[in-house]
Structures are given as C-alpha cells and as structure tokens.
Design a protein around this motif. Structure first.
Motif, PDB file in Angstrom:
ATOM      1  N   ILE A 212      31.498  -2.473 -23.065  1.00 61.87           N
ATOM      2  CA  ILE A 212      32.426  -1.950 -22.062  1.00 61.87           C
ATOM      3  C   ILE A 212      32.231  -0.440 -21.966  1.00 61.87           C
ATOM      4  O   ILE A 212      32.377   0.283 -22.958  1.00 61.87           O
ATOM      5  CB  ILE A 212      33.877  -2.280 -22.431  1.00 61.87           C
ATOM      6  N   PRO A 213      31.865   0.062 -20.786  1.00 60.32           N
ATOM      7  CA  PRO A 213      31.528   1.484 -20.681  1.00 60.32           C
ATOM      8  C   PRO A 213      32.744   2.386 -20.626  1.00 60.32           C
ATOM      9  O   PRO A 213      33.872   1.942 -20.364  1.00 60.32           O
ATOM     10  CB  PRO A 213      30.744   1.546 -19.355  1.00 60.32           C
ATOM     11  N   ALA A 214      32.486   3.659 -20.827  1.00 59.43           N
ATOM     12  CA  ALA A 214      33.521   4.673 -20.669  1.00 59.43           C
ATOM     13  C   ALA A 214      33.756   4.924 -19.190  1.00 59.43           C
ATOM     14  O   ALA A 214      33.016   4.443 -18.329  1.00 59.43           O
ATOM     15  CB  ALA A 214      33.090   5.965 -21.361  1.00 59.43           C
ATOM     16  N   LYS A 223      23.195   9.137 -17.815  1.00 61.84           N
ATOM     17  CA  LYS A 223      23.693   7.920 -18.465  1.00 61.84           C
ATOM     18  C   LYS A 223      24.388   7.025 -17.443  1.00 61.84           C
ATOM     19  O   LYS A 223      24.239   5.788 -17.477  1.00 61.84           O
ATOM     20  CB  LYS A 223      24.649   8.289 -19.590  1.00 61.84           C
ATOM     21  N   GLU A 224      25.144   7.641 -16.520  1.00 62.08           N
ATOM     22  CA  GLU A 224      25.864   6.840 -15.526  1.00 62.08           C
ATOM     23  C   GLU A 224      24.913   6.153 -14.563  1.00 62.08           C
ATOM     24  O   GLU A 224      25.077   4.980 -14.227  1.00 62.08           O
ATOM     25  CB  GLU A 224      26.857   7.718 -14.755  1.00 62.08           C
ATOM     26  N   LEU A 228      24.790   2.081 -14.176  1.00 58.26           N
ATOM     27  CA  LEU A 228      25.100   1.369 -12.934  1.00 58.26           C
ATOM     28  C   LEU A 228      23.930   0.486 -12.494  1.00 58.26           C
ATOM     29  O   LEU A 228      24.133  -0.646 -12.041  1.00 58.26           O
ATOM     30  CB  LEU A 228      25.478   2.372 -11.840  1.00 58.26           C
ATOM     31  N   PHE A 229      22.717   0.979 -12.648  1.00 58.49           N
ATOM     32  CA  PHE A 229      21.556   0.132 -12.344  1.00 58.49           C
ATOM     33  C   PHE A 229      21.519  -1.082 -13.277  1.00 58.49           C
ATOM     34  O   PHE A 229      21.204  -2.198 -12.857  1.00 58.49           O
ATOM     35  CB  PHE A 229      20.257   0.926 -12.467  1.00 58.49           C
TER      36      PHE A 229
END
Length: 351
Positions: A212-214, A223-224, A228-229
């Motif tokens: 579960i991401p931040a 990192k984002e 998302l990819f």
C-alpha cells in the motif's frame, strides 16, 4: 534549429526503422512502435496550454459559449464504453501531479480542459487521480490486508442493498420531475453496485499486489511515476481495467528534475528561446519520461497473456498535444503507438 535539434523523430521503416535518441529506450520493442509525422490538432491551436490535455484525445475544440464543460467524449472513454464494462473499473485516469497550474486554466472556465485527458461525454470531464494510495484502493479495495478489503466490499454491498430497498418505497410518492432526479441518482447507485459485484468476483490469486503506497505529497516524483506505471501494469495483468490514461507531468508545471541532473523548473525551461543548452536539458527530461514509459512497456512484454504477451495484445498511445513548447505550437505533434493490438497493429515504421 530545426532538424539539427530534433531528437524525437525516427526514420525509415521495417529493417531500416531507426529510433531517435529520445525513443531509444524502446529499441527492444521497436518492431511494435509506429511513429507519426505531420500530425496537427487544430482544436488546441492558439490555446497556449488551456485545451491541450482534453483535446489531445478528442480533436474537438471546446464550446466556450456553453455554461459548463462542453466538448465531446474522448477516445479512451469511447473505448471504455466498448470493452470496459466487464471489469471492476471501466477506465483509470491518473496523473503524477495533483496541483493544477494557473497558467493552464481558462478565465471563466477554470481548468475544465487543462486538468484531464478524459471526458466521459461532452459535458463530463473525469478527474485524474494523483494520490497513489487512492489508485491502489480503486484497484484492490480499502483495508490494510486482503481479508479487510473483502470485509469492506461486503459491507458496501450491504449498504447498497439497504439503499435500493428504501428508494423503492420513495419512488411511489414522488412527482415526475423528482422521479427523474431520483432515477439519475439510482443510475449512479446501480453503477457502484455493478462495480462492487465485479470486485467481489475478481480473481487476484495470480497477481502480486504492491505494498500500500504512501500519499502523493510524501513521494518523490521519480518514485511516484514508477509506482503509477506499476499500478497500471498490475491492473491490466489482473484485468481490473482495460483502459488507462496517464498525465506524467502537468501543463505549465514548475516541477524540477534534480534526480537526473536538471535543477531547472520544467515550464520555464520549456520556453527555451532556442538556446542550445536549454534544449539539451529538455531533451534530458523528455528522455527520462520515455525511459519510464519504456519500463512500463517492458513489464507488459514480460507478462504472458493468452498465446502472447500483454504488449502483444495492447495499444499504447504515448506523446503530447504540443510540439515546439517555446512557441506553444501544435504542429507537428510527437506521438507514437506501441503494441500489437492483438495482431491488428504493424509496427516498426514511421508514417
């Protein structure tokens, strides 16, 4: 500088198809890459940044005399209407930047055409989600564990059943105009109910869900973008959705790229005034964007799907609705199509 500084356009076809420096990360998959020359989108001409996102997938200029959003459905949503109804999410709309830049908005209309790629129909813009945690929850459900997520889905189902029962009695007591309004509300409830049912039935046994991401604000841009990819790739693999639209960077952004050695803000740098050193920095940024896209393409190519791979069975459009950013020009647009389209697409060529 013309062609002397063109690092985007490939050349040739078939065995002689040669990718440009920016497109070089796709070398392994160039037999599935189609590039297009001389494309123009007149719907966004002279709009600077205001109409670029929404008109990229519609080719229709907004009606500024209308009281609200008025354009047309975008091609991703037309596709979602055909092949997206069998999945928990008919489509995904995500972006790497939650803030909307004022430079991209239209006086009197706000950011209706600059903050999204997707319109469900002529009057319904779809918001782009920038929070990776919310994207995760859209795909896998709320809750910290798989067990919690199943329990929450069942709870939602129970609430929907309760709403449906209560509204049946209410319908009998309403006048014609109120019935129309209630029908619209119930259509939304039924769509949520349909998605909850699909969510209950989805099989995630062969899928490794990421942690579960931040939230977006806690995450560096690199990192984002990667996360998302990855979430889109997992969504395709698990057949949670078949259509996804992704804005990697916002119109008029002041985002910096320190992680690749470019400390300059993107938007001011895009107005390069033909200085070669600024153009070289832009090429570095565009190459970085393409590298992240190529990573995503590689993941699809490595995922078995029927007798081929996910890449063999996908159609991916990558590009921009702007050409020379210094002039806000919309010709010629840099766009490529990647994937096999289940045998329908022939790549390895410049058209």
């Amino acid at each position: 500088h013309g062609k002397d500084m063109d690092r985007w356009t490939p050349s040739g076809a078939g065995a002689n198809f040669t990718l440009s420096p920016i497109l070089a990360p796709l070398e392994k998959h160039k037999h599935l890459v189609t590039s297009f020359a001389n494309l123009e989108n007149k719907a966004s001409v002279a709009s600077v940044h205001k109409y670029n996102p929404a008109t990229w997938l519609s080719g229709v200029k907004p009606d500024l005399k209308a009281p609200g959003p008025s354009m047309s459905a975008t091609i991703d949503q037309i596709i979602a209407g055909r092949i997206g109804q069998e999945t928990a999410l008919p489509s995904m709309e995500v972006c790497s930047e939650g803030e909307t830049q004022a430079v991209s908005c239209e006086a009197g209309f706000g950011c209706l055409y600059s903050s999204t790629l997707s319109y469900r129909n002529a009057n319904s813009p779809l918001p782009m989600e920038s929070n990776p945690r919310k994207v995760f929850e859209q795909l896998f459900g709320e809750g910290a564990t798989a067990e919690e997520r199943v329990a929450i889905v069942r709870q939602k189902r129970s609430i929907l059943d309760f709403i449906t029962e209560r509204t049946k009695a209410l319908q009998q007591d309403l006048g014609p105009s109120d019935k129309v309004r209630l029908d619209g509300y119930l259509d939304t409830v039924r769509e949520i109910e349909r998605r909850v049912q699909l969510a209950q039935n989805r099989d995630l046994s062969g899928v490794k869900a990421p942690e579960i991401p931040a939230a977006e604000q806690d995450m560096a841009i690199d990192k984002e973008v990667r996360l998302l990819f990855d979430l889109i790739a997992v969504a395709y693999q698990a057949d949670l959705t078949r259509v996804a639209s992704y804005i990697m960077i916002g119109e008029g952004t002041n985002r910096t790229y320190n992680h690749i050695g470019v400390p300059d803000s993107f938007h001011p740098l895009s107005h390069h005034a033909d200085y070669v050193d600024r153009l070289e920095k832009l090429i570095k940024i565009q190459s970085y964007h393409l590298e992240r896209f190529a990573d995503f393409v590689g993941k699809l190519a490595a995922t078995q799907d029927g007798e081929g791979t996910l890449l063999d069975n996908s159609m991916l459009l990558y590009g921009s609705n702007m050409s020379n950013s210094n002039l806000h020009s919309n010709y010629p647009l840099p766009n490529i199509l990647v994937g096999g389209g289940a045998g329908a697409l022939k790549g390895g060529r410049q058209i």
